[in-house]
Design a protein around this motif. Structure first.
Motif, PDB file in Angstrom:
ATOM      1  N   TYR A 317       0.890  -1.154   0.037  1.00 49.60           N
ATOM      2  CA  TYR A 317       0.084   0.007   0.009  1.00 49.60           C
ATOM      3  C   TYR A 317       0.845   1.267   0.053  1.00 49.60           C
ATOM      4  O   TYR A 317       0.488   1.987  -0.711  1.00 49.60           O
ATOM      5  CB  TYR A 317      -0.920   0.120   1.278  1.00 49.60           C
ATOM      6  CG  TYR A 317      -1.755   1.591   1.143  1.00 49.60           C
ATOM      7  CD1 TYR A 317      -2.796   1.565   0.211  1.00 49.60           C
ATOM      8  CD2 TYR A 317      -1.529   2.056   2.247  1.00 49.60           C
ATOM      9  CE1 TYR A 317      -3.471   2.727   0.303  1.00 49.60           C
ATOM     10  CE2 TYR A 317      -2.419   3.268   2.172  1.00 49.60           C
ATOM     11  CZ  TYR A 317      -3.342   3.773   1.455  1.00 49.60           C
ATOM     12  OH  TYR A 317      -4.005   4.768   1.474  1.00 49.60           O
ATOM     13  N   SER A 318       1.816   1.557   0.900  1.00 51.04           N
ATOM     14  CA  SER A 318       2.871   2.500   1.156  1.00 51.04           C
ATOM     15  C   SER A 318       3.384   2.639  -0.344  1.00 51.04           C
ATOM     16  O   SER A 318       3.486   3.898  -0.850  1.00 51.04           O
ATOM     17  CB  SER A 318       3.785   2.259   1.818  1.00 51.04           C
ATOM     18  OG  SER A 318       4.831   3.238   2.038  1.00 51.04           O
ATOM     19  N   SER A 319       4.019   1.807  -1.068  1.00 49.26           N
ATOM     20  CA  SER A 319       4.836   1.904  -2.206  1.00 49.26           C
ATOM     21  C   SER A 319       3.945   1.943  -3.555  1.00 49.26           C
ATOM     22  O   SER A 319       4.565   2.365  -4.597  1.00 49.26           O
ATOM     23  CB  SER A 319       5.925   0.895  -2.223  1.00 49.26           C
ATOM     24  OG  SER A 319       5.576  -0.397  -2.402  1.00 49.26           O
ATOM     25  N   ASN A 320       2.887   1.239  -3.525  1.00 51.86           N
ATOM     26  CA  ASN A 320       2.136   1.015  -4.642  1.00 51.86           C
ATOM     27  C   ASN A 320       0.725   1.303  -4.743  1.00 51.86           C
ATOM     28  O   ASN A 320       0.273   1.711  -5.990  1.00 51.86           O
ATOM     29  CB  ASN A 320       2.135  -0.675  -5.127  1.00 51.86           C
ATOM     30  CG  ASN A 320       1.370  -0.825  -6.298  1.00 51.86           C
ATOM     31  OD1 ASN A 320       0.198  -1.541  -6.127  1.00 51.86           O
ATOM     32  ND2 ASN A 320       1.889  -0.826  -7.471  1.00 51.86           N
ATOM     33  N   GLY A 321       0.223   1.665  -3.440  1.00 53.10           N
ATOM     34  CA  GLY A 321      -1.302   1.915  -3.479  1.00 53.10           C
ATOM     35  C   GLY A 321      -2.345   0.838  -3.241  1.00 53.10           C
ATOM     36  O   GLY A 321      -3.703   1.210  -3.232  1.00 53.10           O
ATOM     37  N   SER A 322      -1.942  -0.343  -3.470  1.00 53.60           N
ATOM     38  CA  SER A 322      -2.819  -1.251  -3.630  1.00 53.60           C
ATOM     39  C   SER A 322      -3.592  -1.746  -2.387  1.00 53.60           C
ATOM     40  O   SER A 322      -2.899  -1.535  -1.118  1.00 53.60           O
ATOM     41  CB  SER A 322      -2.400  -2.871  -4.052  1.00 53.60           C
ATOM     42  OG  SER A 322      -1.712  -2.585  -5.626  1.00 53.60           O
ATOM     43  N   PRO A 335      -1.148  -2.412 -10.690  1.00 51.98           N
ATOM     44  CA  PRO A 335       0.195  -2.836 -11.370  1.00 51.98           C
ATOM     45  C   PRO A 335       1.211  -1.865 -10.998  1.00 51.98           C
ATOM     46  O   PRO A 335       0.795  -0.717 -10.251  1.00 51.98           O
ATOM     47  CB  PRO A 335      -0.202  -2.540 -12.982  1.00 51.98           C
ATOM     48  CG  PRO A 335      -1.265  -1.624 -13.154  1.00 51.98           C
ATOM     49  CD  PRO A 335      -2.054  -1.624 -11.832  1.00 51.98           C
ATOM     50  N   GLN A 336       2.348  -2.127 -11.162  1.00 57.41           N
ATOM     51  CA  GLN A 336       3.562  -1.122 -10.924  1.00 57.41           C
ATOM     52  C   GLN A 336       3.107   0.317 -11.793  1.00 57.41           C
ATOM     53  O   GLN A 336       2.521   0.040 -12.796  1.00 57.41           O
ATOM     54  CB  GLN A 336       4.622  -1.900 -11.453  1.00 57.41           C
ATOM     55  CG  GLN A 336       4.924  -2.970 -10.441  1.00 57.41           C
ATOM     56  CD  GLN A 336       5.074  -2.565  -8.927  1.00 57.41           C
ATOM     57  OE1 GLN A 336       5.837  -1.738  -8.703  1.00 57.41           O
ATOM     58  NE2 GLN A 336       4.494  -3.542  -8.091  1.00 57.41           N
TER      59      GLN A 336
END
Length: 411
Positions: A317-322, A335-336
């Motif tokens: 969640y922190s790095s990708n938002g998922s 996705p990335q």
């Protein structure tokens, strides 16, 4: 609250982990560059908890820390919360959602540990081991085959046929047991298990009943005097789900009358907070009852897996938002975003917000490369990928949209 959340280097994001969360969580965070990690061996409460979360970006807890709405409102930087356990009743999930804070847990990492304990308890109850063990500890000797049975050929009734229930069913069949189950959801039977038409039918045919349901208003005292009376005389009850599911006084009465020949209870309506307080229960006087201190999922393997699972969700969640598998939040699998910037916009779910977002970005001449949206009854979560050169103006525009709760940028 200022809704904007500008990205910071991962080394500047603070993670607070309470209650002796396994080092596997710390290791996972450190591998991804999150080095500002504060750990505490026990739960915190009151002023100590408020101080700990005041500048935290991530909070990790287990089952004892009570994260109320007041605690959440004292954590203005809190981006996500991880429950390193199955249950999330200790968190005010609705307030967290309204503040734009997704909550993650570990619903599957201790499945095998719980299943193995329950299977062992089933065998011991059928053989009458708890009572024989207690008698020997007092200097007695009771060598008898009376009320001692093999598991093979007996019927196991599983109430709650989720991840734990299904695994117990598969293991029980390897012992030659017949498996019946009941669940409020439609479930695909595994192996030779069959679904009972009702809870009453399951109770009437099972030699052992094991409970694996969540704590909800519907499951409160779902096994009371009437249900225990429906169980076969001489049968056994196992509860490794939630303490409020069984009426303890009714269970004590069923054991006293020998209607039930034994029980194994791992969870209780009221449990000591910590290892020092005295435990009291109406069940402690029975030799034929196995009592364990809420340790169904407490194995080294489970704690390692839980640490890895929840830390991975916080990192993603922190790095990708998922937000996949968040328990209180719209779920978005993403996705990335290599070569682009990603804007995360959390807002109240009212008509027109997405239109306002797109209008502002269009008026600013910002091209949207990709867009993702998910909502629930109160909150909407929109994720937008833009070219890096337009990311800062885009964030500024999005934060001005009415009904914004918070927005954040990922470079």
């Amino acid at each position: 609250m200022n809704p904007s959340r500008l990205s910071r280097p991962r080394s500047q994001l603070k993670a607070v982990l309470l209650e002796g969360i396994h080092p596997s969580a710390v290791e996972a965070l450190q591998r991804e560059g999150y080095t500002h990690i504060v750990t505490h061996p026990k739960a915190l409460a009151g002023a100590d908890l408020l101080d700990a979360v005041a500048d935290a970006h991530f909070l990790g807890i287990r089952s004892r820390t009570q994260v109320t709405g007041d605690v959440l409102r004292h954590a203005p930087r809190l981006t996500a919360l991880g429950c390193f356990c199955i249950g999330t009743n200790q968190v005010d999930l609705k307030t967290a959602m309204r503040l734009g804070i997704p909550v993650f847990n570990a619903p599957f990492s201790n499945t095998r540990s719980v299943a193995e304990l329950v299977l062992a308890e089933i065998i011991m109850l059928l053989r009458g081991i708890p009572e024989k063990n207690a008698i020997l500890h007092r200097g007695g000797w009771m060598k008898s085959a009376a009320d001692s049975y093999e598991a093979r050929g007996k019927t196991l009734g599983i109430v709650g046929y989720g991840h734990i229930g299904t695994q117990i069913g598969v293991l029980a069949e390897q012992l030659g047991m017949n498996v019946v189950f009941r669940d409020v959801e439609a479930r695909l039977p595994l192996g030779n298990a069959r679904e009972a038409a009702s809870l009453d039918e399951l109770l009437e045919v099972a030699d052992v009943v094991t409970l694996h349901v969540p704590e909800t208003p519907e499951t409160m005292n779902m096994i009371g005097a009437a249900q225990l009376a429906r169980m076969k005389r001489g049968s056994h009850l196992v509860n490794a789900s939630r303490g409020t599911v069984v009426d303890i006084d009714a269970l004590a009465a069923a054991l006293e009358s020998r209607h039930l020949h034994g029980a194994a209870i791992d969870v209780f309506p009221v449990e000591p907070q910590g290892n020092d307080p005295v435990f009291t229960s109406a069940l402690t006087r029975f030799d034929n009852v196995l009592l364990t201190p809420h340790i169904g999922g407490s194995t080294s393997e489970a704690q390692v897996n839980i640490g890895k699972e929840v830390a991975a969700k916080l990192i993603r969640y922190s790095s990708n938002g998922s937000t996949t598998s968040a328990v209180n939040f719209p779920e978005v699998a993403l996705p990335q975003h290599t070569g682009r910037s990603r804007l995360l916009h959390i807002h109240r779910n009212v008509p027109g917000v997405l239109a306002h977002v797109n209008e502002r970005l269009s008026a600013a001449g910002i091209n949207i490369a990709a867009q993702y949206l998910s909502t629930n009854e109160e909150v909407g979560y929109v994720v937008i990928d833009v070219d890096q050169e337009g990311s800062d103006p885009a964030l500024a525009e999005m934060c001005q949209v009415p009904d914004t709760i918070r927005c954040r940028i990922l470079y």
